[in-house]
Structures are given as structure tokens and as C-alpha cells.
Design an enzyme around this catalytic site. Structure first.
Site, PDB file in Angstrom:
ATOM      1  N   ARG A  36       0.829  -1.223   0.000  1.00  0.00           N
ATOM      2  CA  ARG A  36       0.000   0.000   0.000  1.00  0.00           C
ATOM      3  C   ARG A  36       0.857   1.265   0.000  1.00  0.00           C
ATOM      4  O   ARG A  36       0.468   2.267  -0.581  1.00  0.00           O
ATOM      5  CB  ARG A  36      -0.939   0.001   1.204  1.00  0.00           C
ATOM      6  N   LYS A 198     -19.331 -15.655   1.733  1.00  0.00           N
ATOM      7  CA  LYS A 198     -20.582 -14.923   1.981  1.00  0.00           C
ATOM      8  C   LYS A 198     -21.265 -14.485   0.680  1.00  0.00           C
ATOM      9  O   LYS A 198     -20.652 -13.815  -0.143  1.00  0.00           O
ATOM     10  CB  LYS A 198     -20.275 -13.674   2.824  1.00  0.00           C
ATOM     11  N   GLY A 354      -9.226  -7.653  -1.380  1.00  0.00           N
ATOM     12  CA  GLY A 354      -9.488  -8.658  -0.349  1.00  0.00           C
ATOM     13  C   GLY A 354      -8.851  -9.996  -0.673  1.00  0.00           C
ATOM     14  O   GLY A 354      -7.722 -10.066  -1.145  1.00  0.00           O
ATOM     15  N   GLY A 377     -14.063  -3.723   0.115  1.00  0.00           N
ATOM     16  CA  GLY A 377     -15.438  -3.216   0.129  1.00  0.00           C
ATOM     17  C   GLY A 377     -15.670  -2.163  -0.939  1.00  0.00           C
ATOM     18  O   GLY A 377     -16.702  -2.158  -1.625  1.00  0.00           O
TER      19      GLY A 377
HETATM   20  P1  AMP Z   1     -15.563 -13.894   1.387  1.00  0.00           P
HETATM   21  O1  AMP Z   1     -15.083 -12.911   2.399  1.00  0.00           O
HETATM   22  O2  AMP Z   1     -17.010 -14.082   1.392  1.00  0.00           O
HETATM   23  O3  AMP Z   1     -15.017 -13.580   0.002  1.00  0.00           O
HETATM   24  O4  AMP Z   1     -14.954 -15.317   1.805  1.00  0.00           O
HETATM   25  C1  AMP Z   1     -13.594 -15.603   1.707  1.00  0.00           C
HETATM   26  C2  AMP Z   1     -13.326 -16.869   2.481  1.00  0.00           C
HETATM   27  O5  AMP Z   1     -14.104 -17.918   1.951  1.00  0.00           O
HETATM   28  C3  AMP Z   1     -11.882 -17.346   2.413  1.00  0.00           C
HETATM   29  O6  AMP Z   1     -11.336 -17.273   3.695  1.00  0.00           O
HETATM   30  C4  AMP Z   1     -11.996 -18.793   1.929  1.00  0.00           C
HETATM   31  O7  AMP Z   1     -11.145 -19.670   2.612  1.00  0.00           O
HETATM   32  C5  AMP Z   1     -13.445 -19.111   2.233  1.00  0.00           C
HETATM   33  N1  AMP Z   1     -13.940 -20.223   1.420  1.00  0.00           N
HETATM   34  C6  AMP Z   1     -13.830 -20.391   0.096  1.00  0.00           C
HETATM   35  N2  AMP Z   1     -14.376 -21.550  -0.308  1.00  0.00           N
HETATM   36  C7  AMP Z   1     -14.858 -22.151   0.800  1.00  0.00           C
HETATM   37  C8  AMP Z   1     -15.548 -23.377   1.040  1.00  0.00           C
HETATM   38  N3  AMP Z   1     -15.824 -24.229   0.047  1.00  0.00           N
HETATM   39  N4  AMP Z   1     -15.918 -23.660   2.303  1.00  0.00           N
HETATM   40  C9  AMP Z   1     -15.629 -22.804   3.304  1.00  0.00           C
HETATM   41  N5  AMP Z   1     -14.988 -21.633   3.149  1.00  0.00           N
HETATM   42  C10 AMP Z   1     -14.595 -21.307   1.902  1.00  0.00           C
END
Ligand code: AMP
Length: 395
Positions: A36, A198, A354, A377
Site C-alpha cells: 500500500r 458470503k 481482499g 469493500g
Molecule cells: P468472502 O469474504 O465471502 O469472500 O470469503 C472468503 C473466504 O471464503 C476465504 O477465507 C476462503 O477460505 C473461504 N472459502 C472459500 N471456499 C470455501 C468453502 N468451500 N468452504 C468454506 N470456506 C470457503
């Protein structure tokens, strides 16, 4: 119209720049990654080389309006001085008379860094008095902190509200080019690749791409809510019950609009989130009831990669699996490689901030992408077609 730093006559002017020096720190409080800080250098150098002086302000971490010596910007100032190969001035209290005098006395080519803005509760509260005092530091305001552009804080909303001459730096300019302009006039086919855990945080993005995309690929943990909505047994995989009907509606809309929507057809599994050895692949038609799907399988990698490499423009947000654990990072790595191929074939690959940005970095492919956003975000919101408060105030 938002003005770029390049459109101002900045010679002999004092430029107040909101930068994003919110760097990751390790257990000893040392800078873990100076990405950054390096990202802010082009704008800083542009100003210095044009004969301006520069006052830099940023937050670091979440001190909650109180002084916390572990979150001081002093080490960041030292790192910056090293990169710029010049001494820089530092003020412990950004709104003190001393700090204002230092800014007023800057000669062309000099840099003044202010202490962590979040040591003052006026920053997050977007306090008028705090903003007015910060605004005294420069004649032109420039925002080059994309990561906080979706927040309405003093340094990126209250301060520019008090400036007649204001605009964006080179970093934010590039983010807008890729996350907004390119998406409005994409080279087709336009492919959205989604993953991560999510669904809720990515709904705006999905809705927006249901109007524009040619293909939507859904992997990662969120894919299981879609598979559940289609009636598959997903074993112990991640499921967001509250989103099952939303997932069904999204698939329905995609069908009506003739958007190709791809879900995993096979998965690699583990016993739980602490698993380190992949079990499988399993077709999604016969997923074991006692296992979790933690990565996409080889057949899915093949079909997702084909769509990615044949795209004109691809936008990626969210890993395909539990990529933090090497055994479940294959799908994520292979999608990053497919996007590398897309760029080699004159396509455009845009990676949201992210986790996806962390993933391409982990696989050494950041430089192979057309653009990797510096904001999580903020990139989601801009890609979703929303206006960001810190950019709106500059229009
Ligand atoms: P997000 O913040 O919603 O983009 O989620 C990111 C997180 O989702 C990362 O830490 C990944 O390890 C997790 N993730 C990705 N695929 C899976 C999965 N199949 N089961 C559980 N967690 C997951």
C-alpha cells in the site's frame, strides 16, 4: 466530473493527499507488506517532480479514537523515507499549531506525514471541526486512498467538502478506469467469477452483473447454497439458509436473461474447516453426507477455466476454495492461471480486492492481471455500480 491530479497546476502548491497507509503489521508491530505504501508513490512522486510539496494523511488499524503507540505511523514514515530516499517531516498531532506551521513552511519537493488520523475520534465521526483543522494543511486536496472510499470519514469526505480545488490521485484514477469505465463498455464476453464464503456481501455485484454479464461462474463456499437451491445433497458444506431462495431467484433471472450460469460439477472435500488433505473428487451428484466441499474439483476447474480464457473481460471476486490451506488452493490457483491466459490473449482480467487479491499474490500472478484492486469493500461497491461517498464529494 472528477478531476485527476494531472489536470492541476501544482507547481509551488501544497498538496494535501489522503493516502491509504493501512498496512498489515506482524506480531512485533513491523510492516508485513509495504504494497500500500508503494502504491501511493506514483502520486507522491508526480507532485514532488512537478515542484509541489506534499502533506500525507492516513489511518492505520482501529485505534477507536484513542492514541495507541502500536498503531503509530512513525514506522510507515521511516519506510516511506527509505523508498523515496529523502527525509520526511512528521507531526504527532495532525491538528496542532505546530503541524500547521510545518505544512505552511514546506518547500517544493518536501513531504510532511501526519500521525494516524484515527487517534482522533473526529476522523470516523466525520467531525466538522476536525475536518476544518485538517483542511488547513494544503491548497489542493487529492484522494488517493481507494480502500476507504466507501466510508464517510473526515479525511475523505469532511475535508474535501472544504476545498474548491480537489481531485483524485493516480491510484484512484486507475481503480475508476478499471472498476467503472471498463465495466460499462466491456470487451465481450463479460464474465463474472464469484467465490468466497458470503453471498450477502456480493449480492449487489450479482444483481448488477445480471444486467450486463454474458456468463456468471460461482465457486467457493457460496456455490453450495446455489447447489442446495437446486436440490443437491451438499453434505456438511457451507450453507447460508437465509439465501437459498435468493440463490434460486438469481438462477431464475439468469435463465430468463440467457446468461450462462456455471456451478461446480465436482468438488474436493475435507472432514471440517481444519482439514489439510483433500478427499475426492466427488461428483456433486454423490457428495458424502459427512464431508464438506472445500475446493472445486478437476472437471469444474476445466469448465470454469474454459469460460475464463474465452472471455473478453473477466471480473473476479472471491476464492474458489479454502485457499489459505494449500491442499484446497488448487481451484483458486487454476482460475488465476486461466485469467493470466486471458490477459495473454488480449483480454482484460480485473481482480477485486481482499481475498482474491491475496490469492493472486500468493500464486505470484498479481503482475499478470490487468488490474488488482487495492480496495475490498470499495471495489465491490464500485463494481456494483454504486457511487462511493469519497468520490461523490469530488464531483
Ligand atoms: P468472502 O469474504 O465471502 O469472500 O470469503 C472468503 C473466504 O471464503 C476465504 O477465507 C476462503 O477460505 C473461504 N472459502 C472459500 N471456499 C470455501 C468453502 N468451500 N468452504 C468454506 N470456506 C470457503
Amino acid at each position: 466530473m472528477i478531476r485527476s491530479i494531472k489536470s492541476f497546476d501544482i507547481k509551488d502548491k501544497n498538496i494535501l493527499i489522503r493516502v491509504d497507509f493501512n498496512v498489515p503489521l506482524n506480531d512485533q508491530g513491523h510492516i508485513e507488506d509495504n504494497f500500500r505504501i508503494k502504491s501511493a508513490i506514483p502520486t507522491i512522486k508526480f507532485c514532488l517532480e512537478a515542484g509541489a510539496s506534499v502533506v500525507l494523511m492516513s489511518h492505520l488499524g482501529r485505534p477507536g479514537g484513542e492514541v495507541d503507540s502500536d498503531l503509530s505511523l512513525i514506522p510507515i514514515g521511516e519506510e516511506l523515507a527509505g523508498i523515496l530516499e529523502m527525509p520526511i517531516k512528521f507531526s504527532h498531532d495532525p491538528i496542532s499549531e505546530d503541524a500547521h506551521d510545518t505544512s505552511l513552511g514546506l518547500k517544493p519537493g518536501e513531504v510532511h506525514l501526519l500521525e494516524n488520523l484515527r487517534f482522533n475520534e473526529g476522523e470516523e465521526a466525520n467531525d466538522y471541526d476536525f475536518s476544518s483543522k485538517l483542511a488547513k494543511h494544503g491548497q489542493i486536496f487529492i484522494n488517493d486512498a481507494f480502500g476507504t472510499a466507501h466510508r464517510s470519514h473526515a479525511s475523505n469526505v469532511g475535508v474535501p467538502a472544504q476545498f474548491k480545488h480537489k481531485g483524485i490521485g493516480l491510484l484512484v484514477d486507475r481503480e475508476i478506469q478499471y472498476l467503472s469505465a471498463t465495466i460499462k463498455r466491456p470487451k465481450r464476453p463479460l464474465v463474472l467469477i464469484l467465490g468466497g464464503a458470503k453471498i450477502g456481501s456480493k449480492l449487489g455485484l450479482i444483481e448488477s452483473f445480471l444486467d450486463t454479464a454474458d456468463s456468471i461462474i460461482i465457486g467457493g463456499g457460496m456455490a453450495f447454497t446455489f447447489l442446495k437451491a437446486k436440490g443437491f445433497n451438499i453434505g456438511k458444506s457451507l450453507l447460508d439458509e437465509s439465501m437459498v431462495s435468493t440463490a434460486a431467484r438469481i438462477m431464475n433471472t439468469a435463465r430468463q436473461k440467457e446468461i450462462q450460469l456455471l456451478l461446480p460439477t465436482d468438488v474436493m472435500c475435507g472432514n471440517n474447516l481444519d482439514a489439510d488433505e483433500p478427499i475426492g473428487p466427488f461428483s456433486i451428484h454423490d457428495m458424502p453426507s459427512d464431508l464438506m466441499g472445500l475446493d472445486i474439483g478437476p472437471e469444474t476447474i476445466e469448465s470454469f477455466s474454459t469460460v475464463c480464457t474465452q472471455g473478453g473481460t473477466a471480473v473476479w471476486n472471491g476464492p474458489m476454495g479454502l485457499f489459505e490451506i494449500n491442499g484446497f488452493g488448487t481451484g483458486t490457483m487454476r482460475i488465476a492461471e486461466a485469467l493470466e491466459t486471458l490477459v495473454e490473449n488480449e483480454g482484460t482480467a480485473i481482480v477485486g480486492g481482499g481475498d482474491s487479491a491475496a490469492a493472486v499474490k500468493k500464486y505470484g500472478l498479481s503482475e499478470s492481471m490487468s488490474h488488482v484492486s487495492t480496495g475490498g469493500g470499495a471495489s465491490l461497491e464500485l463494481l456494483s455500480g454504486k457511487s462511493l461517498p469519497a468520490l461523490q464529494i469530488l464531483e
